[in-house]
Design a protein around this motif. Structure first.
Motif, short mmCIF file in Angstrom:
data_model
loop_
_atom_site.label_atom_id
_atom_site.label_comp_id
_atom_site.label_asym_id
_atom_site.label_seq_id
_atom_site.Cartn_x
_atom_site.Cartn_y
_atom_site.Cartn_z
N TYR A 91 0.89 -1.15 0.03
CA TYR A 91 0.10 0.08 -0.10
C TYR A 91 0.76 1.13 -0.10
O TYR A 91 0.55 2.28 -0.55
CB TYR A 91 -0.97 0.08 1.31
CG TYR A 91 -2.23 -1.13 0.99
CD1 TYR A 91 -3.31 -0.90 0.22
CD2 TYR A 91 -2.04 -2.24 2.00
CE1 TYR A 91 -4.28 -1.74 0.20
CE2 TYR A 91 -2.99 -3.26 1.74
CZ TYR A 91 -4.06 -2.86 0.78
OH TYR A 91 -5.01 -3.96 0.72
N ASP A 92 1.90 1.16 0.76
CA ASP A 92 2.70 2.41 0.68
C ASP A 92 3.75 2.57 -0.61
O ASP A 92 3.31 4.07 -0.98
CB ASP A 92 3.86 2.21 1.54
CG ASP A 92 4.97 0.93 1.70
OD1 ASP A 92 4.34 -0.04 0.91
OD2 ASP A 92 5.79 0.80 2.03
N LYS A 93 3.72 1.54 -1.41
CA LYS A 93 4.28 1.73 -2.85
C LYS A 93 3.23 2.28 -3.62
O LYS A 93 3.37 3.13 -4.76
CB LYS A 93 4.86 0.55 -3.48
CG LYS A 93 6.18 0.18 -3.11
CD LYS A 93 6.56 -1.10 -3.88
CE LYS A 93 8.14 -1.15 -3.50
NZ LYS A 93 8.55 -2.32 -4.53
N VAL A 94 1.76 1.86 -3.46
CA VAL A 94 0.65 2.40 -4.48
C VAL A 94 0.72 3.80 -4.13
O VAL A 94 0.55 4.70 -5.06
CB VAL A 94 -0.39 1.72 -3.91
CG1 VAL A 94 -1.65 2.38 -4.62
CG2 VAL A 94 -0.56 0.23 -4.49
N ILE A 95 0.75 4.21 -2.92
CA ILE A 95 0.52 5.80 -2.38
C ILE A 95 1.72 6.60 -3.10
O ILE A 95 1.48 7.88 -3.75
CB ILE A 95 0.37 5.84 -0.86
CG1 ILE A 95 -0.85 5.25 -0.53
CG2 ILE A 95 0.31 7.35 -0.64
CD1 ILE A 95 -1.23 4.95 0.89
N SER A 96 2.89 5.99 -2.78
CA SER A 96 4.01 6.83 -3.41
C SER A 96 4.05 7.08 -4.73
O SER A 96 4.25 8.11 -5.30
CB SER A 96 5.27 6.30 -2.80
OG SER A 96 6.45 6.69 -3.59
N LEU A 97 3.71 6.04 -5.54
CA LEU A 97 3.70 5.90 -6.84
C LEU A 97 2.43 6.89 -7.37
O LEU A 97 2.70 7.67 -8.37
CB LEU A 97 3.35 4.44 -7.60
CG LEU A 97 3.56 4.08 -8.89
CD1 LEU A 97 5.36 4.71 -9.23
CD2 LEU A 97 3.46 2.76 -9.51
#
Length: 403
Positions: free
Chosen positions: A369-375
């Motif tokens: 989820y952190d990667k999704v938000i960052s991207l």
């Protein structure tokens, strides 16, 4: 150019598996200013059964349709058909100039009774054909939670009816409302069979996006039976997968078969498809391992490069809305092997990663989820209406629940 659709392609590092490549194929239909769109003959087909009672159901339908009415031109006309225990005509075809009369008919709608969905659809097509505009946009707009339980409710019966009528030039747009008992799959199938499109409306902002902001894309078909066929170059690619679109897959031979129905695109409509690609020579756990044969030697198949550094070729077929013979377009693509991708690519790949997390896909790699938000946050540059920021908030909420 002269074609109503255009393809763009780009590639970058796959965000959830850096050894893989991610290829985006974007499709966009020509935008047409609302004033230049052909005259519309619209039939609002509204589910007023008991299951539609409530603020985010029939009341939201009424508010949504009023937004659409504000956009109608004098040359457009609207009729309203309702269905509960039985189907009836609430408003005969009325010109777009008489907005007050249309609004009053919408205001009078109330919910109660069982759901004769089949009877409602039959009556709506009858009214649409009665007021048919040659070379115009003849369309039924079905607003429902998808819970058909009386009348022609078998999926096959409804599909056959809708398929038959689309050949007569009457298309179908399906707007889904409500939560809890919402029948998503049924609604989507009906729209696909009716040369139409499908949207889920959960608040007035979404209604405004679909019916006002994307008026042309929702209501005016510029290309029908749009099909894509992608061929990968085996000297560059050892394996690939299409992400999503499970309900839209066609057999290889269907591409050249003009009798085979496919998706339709309205004015300004965009479609995004992603392929995850494993380049030749990259070790992976996905490509199947088969035991050696006992009775014959397995010959090594050597793939001779055809002197090409192309990664893939995309073929596209479409028909003009009033034609039955398709036109073919073809484009090839070379992967630059870098990661200099657009902000649209970053945002859309974040959405694809989120979908895989929600489904706990076996291919999700090191997605989080952190990667999704960052991207997604790297793709906020083209966000006038704030929809992309709304997506980021949605992921943050899902992450909170998921943990």
């Amino acid at each position: 150019g002269s074609d109503p659709v255009k393809i763009t392609m780009e590639s970058g590092e796959c965000p959830w598996n850096s050894a893989h490549r991610l290829v985006r194929i974007g499709l966009k239909a020509k935008e047409i200013p609302t004033d230049n769109l052909p005259a519309s003959n619209l039939v609002f087909l509204i589910d007023v059964s008991g299951s539609m009672w409530g603020a985010n159901r029939l009341e939201l339908v009424k508010s949504s349709l009023k937004l659409l009415v504000n956009n109608l031109r004098d040359k457009d006309k609207v009729a309203i058909v309702t269905y509960a225990g039985s189907a009836g005509v609430k408003l005969e075809a009325t010109p777009g100039s008489d907005k007050q009369k249309i609004r009053e008919a919408i205001d009078e709608l109330t919910a109660g009774g069982s759901t004769a969905g089949g009877a409602g659809i039959l009556l709506a097509y009858k009214i649409a054909k009665k007021n048919f505009i040659p070379n115009g946009n003849n369309r039924i707009i079905l607003c429902s939670d998808g819970d058909f339980n009386v009348g022609v409710s078998s999926a096959e019966g409804l599909e056959q009816l809708i398929e038959k009528e689309r050949k007569n030039g009457v298309f179908l747009t399906v707007l889904g409302y409500g939560m809890g008992n919402y029948k998503d799959k049924k609604m989507q199938i009906l729209a696909e069979k009716g040369n139409g499109n499908y949207a889920y409306i959960d608040n007035l902002q979404e209604a405004n996006r679909v019916l006002v902001g994307e008026f042309g894309a929702t209501l005016h078909t510029v290309a029908k039976d749009v099909k894509l066929q992608v061929e990968f170059n085996p000297s560059q690619v050892q394996a690939y997968r299409l992400i999503g679109y499970e309900s839209r897959l066609l057999k290889d031979e269907d591409f050249n078969n003009d009798a085979k129905d496919a998706g339709d695109m309205g004015a300004g409509h965009t479609v995004t498809a992603f392929y995850e690609v494993i380049p030749t020579g990259v070790k992976n756990d996905y490509v199947g391992k088969v035991d050696d044969l006992k009775y014959q030697k397995k010959e090594k198949v050597s793939v001779k490069p055809i002197g090409s550094d192309e990664l893939l070729t995309v073929k596209l077929r479409y028909k003009a809305p009033d034609k039955d013979v398709s036109k073919k377009m073809e484009f090839s693509f070379v992967d630059n092997k870098g990661n200099n991708v657009s902000s649209d690519f970053r945002f859309a790949s974040a959405v694809a990663m989120f979908g895989q997390l929600l489904r706990n896909s076996e291919f999700k790699g090191n997605a989080g989820y952190d990667k999704v938000i960052s991207l997604a946050k790297q793709g906020l540059s083209n966000d006038d209406k704030g929809y992309r920021r709304e997506f980021v908030r949605l992921v943050e909420a899902a992450w909170g629940i998921g943990e």
